[in-house]
Design a protein around this motif. Structure first.
Motif, PDB file in Angstrom:
ATOM      1  N   HIS A 128       0.824  -1.213   0.000  1.00 19.24           N
ATOM      2  CA  HIS A 128       0.000   0.000   0.000  1.00 19.24           C
ATOM      3  C   HIS A 128       0.858   1.264   0.000  1.00 19.24           C
ATOM      4  O   HIS A 128       0.494   2.277   0.602  1.00 19.24           O
ATOM      5  N   HIS A 130       2.098   4.694  -1.176  1.00 17.62           N
ATOM      6  CA  HIS A 130       1.435   5.795  -1.880  1.00 17.62           C
ATOM      7  C   HIS A 130       2.422   6.554  -2.770  1.00 17.62           C
ATOM      8  O   HIS A 130       2.111   7.611  -3.283  1.00 17.62           O
ATOM      9  N   HIS A 237      -0.561   2.085   7.222  1.00 15.21           N
ATOM     10  CA  HIS A 237      -0.467   2.618   5.855  1.00 15.21           C
ATOM     11  C   HIS A 237       0.973   3.000   5.504  1.00 15.21           C
ATOM     12  O   HIS A 237       1.695   3.541   6.347  1.00 15.21           O
ATOM     13  N   GLU A 387      -8.758  -2.829   2.107  1.00 13.90           N
ATOM     14  CA  GLU A 387      -8.068  -2.035   3.126  1.00 13.90           C
ATOM     15  C   GLU A 387      -8.772  -2.265   4.470  1.00 13.90           C
ATOM     16  O   GLU A 387      -9.673  -1.528   4.857  1.00 13.90           O
ATOM     17  N   TYR A 410      -5.180  -6.210   2.615  1.00 15.51           N
ATOM     18  CA  TYR A 410      -4.564  -5.886   1.314  1.00 15.51           C
ATOM     19  C   TYR A 410      -4.120  -7.136   0.562  1.00 15.51           C
ATOM     20  O   TYR A 410      -3.077  -7.142  -0.098  1.00 15.51           O
ATOM     21  N   TYR A 417     -12.059   0.054   1.109  1.00 15.94           N
ATOM     22  CA  TYR A 417     -11.779  -0.107   2.542  1.00 15.94           C
ATOM     23  C   TYR A 417     -12.764  -1.132   3.096  1.00 15.94           C
ATOM     24  O   TYR A 417     -13.886  -1.259   2.603  1.00 15.94           O
TER      25      TYR A 417
HETATM   26 ZN   LIG Z   1      -5.444   3.419   2.057  1.00 15.45          ZN
END
Ligand SMILES: [Zn+2]
Length: 467
Positions: A128, A130, A237, A387, A410, A417
């Protein structure tokens, strides 16, 4: 037969009983010897999946142009484990935002065709990050791309699918005698991010909210003791780096893996994202913090590896089930009413949902994957799609025990989510707004947690994990 009788006949019985018992012991020894000697085999592979050209980065809706370079390479890694009976599982980890089933299912089908690994014995997990590439079929309403930008995402996704097949095959070809160990540590840079404000729940910092510091660590060694692989998980996260970063990195998990691979030369470090749906690193927003959190995680993993570990052995069992999860009831009128709003994402989402109504297939349910992998009685890995917020992980550990239990989110498909009943009731990003970017019609129906737990109990039963 009752030994120890005082009659002469009884004495004879006693002697023969002893002989029989000794014979049985010898027989049992020879029967058990192959089982005791049957060590696991393990195979490890790693492939660089760093985008080769500028590409839109996923995770933050505010991004408005493709990536500007690479600070850290991204990898897909696979750990194959085979038990003494030839049963194999492959765990694939990726430095990616989240693999949708549109990618993982075809890869799994190809792996089944080539190597006879069925869906239950293959697990995909995404870190995950970003600061990684946007993927086709994941968060597909987050951006409106130009033709050239969309083509780059398509090229990347196509190559990624090939790379995932390659890495699964590589791990299976690498199978060789190994020992597997389990330990647990704790990290403390994750914080519950669901902050309660007068205007509802916002993404912020909520030190009172639930969290799980658990850092499960698997160590895979060669017969000579050399570390071949380290797999570690954490529920948080990979968002230390925020939307203004345009460099490709694996965030804290990327730095932790790099650090561990430096500390154990020749070993591959794999990161598992656990139920970090409502957990953010704290503090965040600088490159230095991403490195710092990565170093903290790596240091904890090293500490665990140097301590006492429990051997993981015994037959491998796997179960994979799909459960249809319902969405809260929605109507065409709800989406029509949104078309005049100012928020571009809500309008884009309303248009997409109206198209599903026009085509006569409004989205009512989603096929959600729940998987369990058991390694004897020593370890169970529960792999949940989406998520997943930390409530699920805490409830699984309460119902099935925390010892020898890894609860990953995940996994296998990232489609939304996965709010708990509590989070659904409270509202906020994880319950509601995030569904917009994922192109889902709205929040999950109220029974989402119970439906998932019914399925969790079913897969746990199938792999022999008792509550
Ligand atoms: Zn997220």
């Amino acid at each position: 037969m009752q030994p120890g009788s005082l009659t002469p006949r009884g004495v004879i019985y006693t002697i023969s009983c002893r002989k029989v018992a000794a014979g049985l012991r010898t027989l049992l020894f020879f029967l058990a010897a192959p089982l005791l000697a049957a060590e696991y085999k393990a195979g490890i592979a790693k492939i660089d999946i760093t985008p080769k050209e500028p590409i839109y980065m996923s995770g933050y809706a505010t991004r408005n142009h493709p990536s500007e370079g690479v600070t850290q390479h991204l990898f897909a890694k696979a750990l194959a484990i085979e038990d003494g009976h030839g049963t194999r599982v492959v765990i694939v980890t990726t430095d990616l935002i989240g693999l949708p089933r549109a990618i993982s299912d075809p890869v799994a089908a190809e792996a089944a065709k080539r190597w006879g690994i069925d869906r239950a014995h293959l697990m995909f997990n995404s870190s995950h990050t970003h600061t990684g590439p946007l993927l086709l079929h994941n968060l597909n309403l987050m951006f409106e791309l130009s033709e050239a930008e969309a083509a780059a995402v398509e090229r990347y996704t196509r190559q990624l699918s090939e790379d995932l097949i390659t890495v699964v095959g590589g791990a299976l070809q690498d199978l060789q005698p190994a020992r597997v160990w389990l330990g647990n540590g704790a990290a403390h840079f994750a914080v519950n991010r669901r902050q309660f404000t007068p205007n509802g729940v916002k993404i912020g910092v909520n030190p009172q909210g639930p969290t799980d510091p658990d850092v499960p660590v698997l160590k895979v060694t060669a017969p000579d003791g050399r570390v071949r692989a380290v797999l570690a998980g954490y529920a948080c996260h990979n968002t230390t780096l925020t939307g203004e970063f345009y460099q490709i990195t694996g965030d804290y998990a990327g730095y932790a893996q790099a650090e561990l691979e430096k500390a154990y030369p020749g070993a591959t470090a794999l990161f598992l994202q656990l139920c970090g749906g409502d957990q953010n690193p704290n503090p965040r927003s600088t490159m230095q913090l991403a490195e710092q959190h990565g170093a903290a995680l790596a240091a904890e993993v090293k500490r665990v590896l140097d301590g006492r570990l429990a051997p993981v052995r015994g037959p491998i069992r796997a179960a994979f089930q799909i459960v249809d999860l319902g969405f809260a009831y929605h109507t065409r009128q709800q989406f029509e009413a949104r078309l005049t709003e100012k928020n571009v994402w809500r309008v884009r989402h309303a248009r997409a949902m109206l198209r599903t109504y026009d085509e006569g297939r409004p989205i009512r349910t989603y096929p959600y994957p729940v998987q369990a992998l058991a390694f004897g009685k020593a370890l169970t890995v529960l792999a949940l799609g989406g998520e997943v917020v930390v409530d699920y992980d805490l409830r699984v550990k309460k119902e099935f025990g925390a010892t020898g239990m890894i609860v990953a989110g995940y996994s296998n498909d990232v489609m939304a989510y996965i709010a708990s009943k509590r989070v659904l009731k409270e509202g906020g990003y994880e319950a509601d707004d995030s569904m917009i970017y994922y192109g889902q019609p709205g929040p999950w129906a109220e029974d989402v947690e119970e439906r998932i737990f019914t399925t969790i109990h079913q897969v746990m039963k199938r792999v022999g994990r008792k509550g």
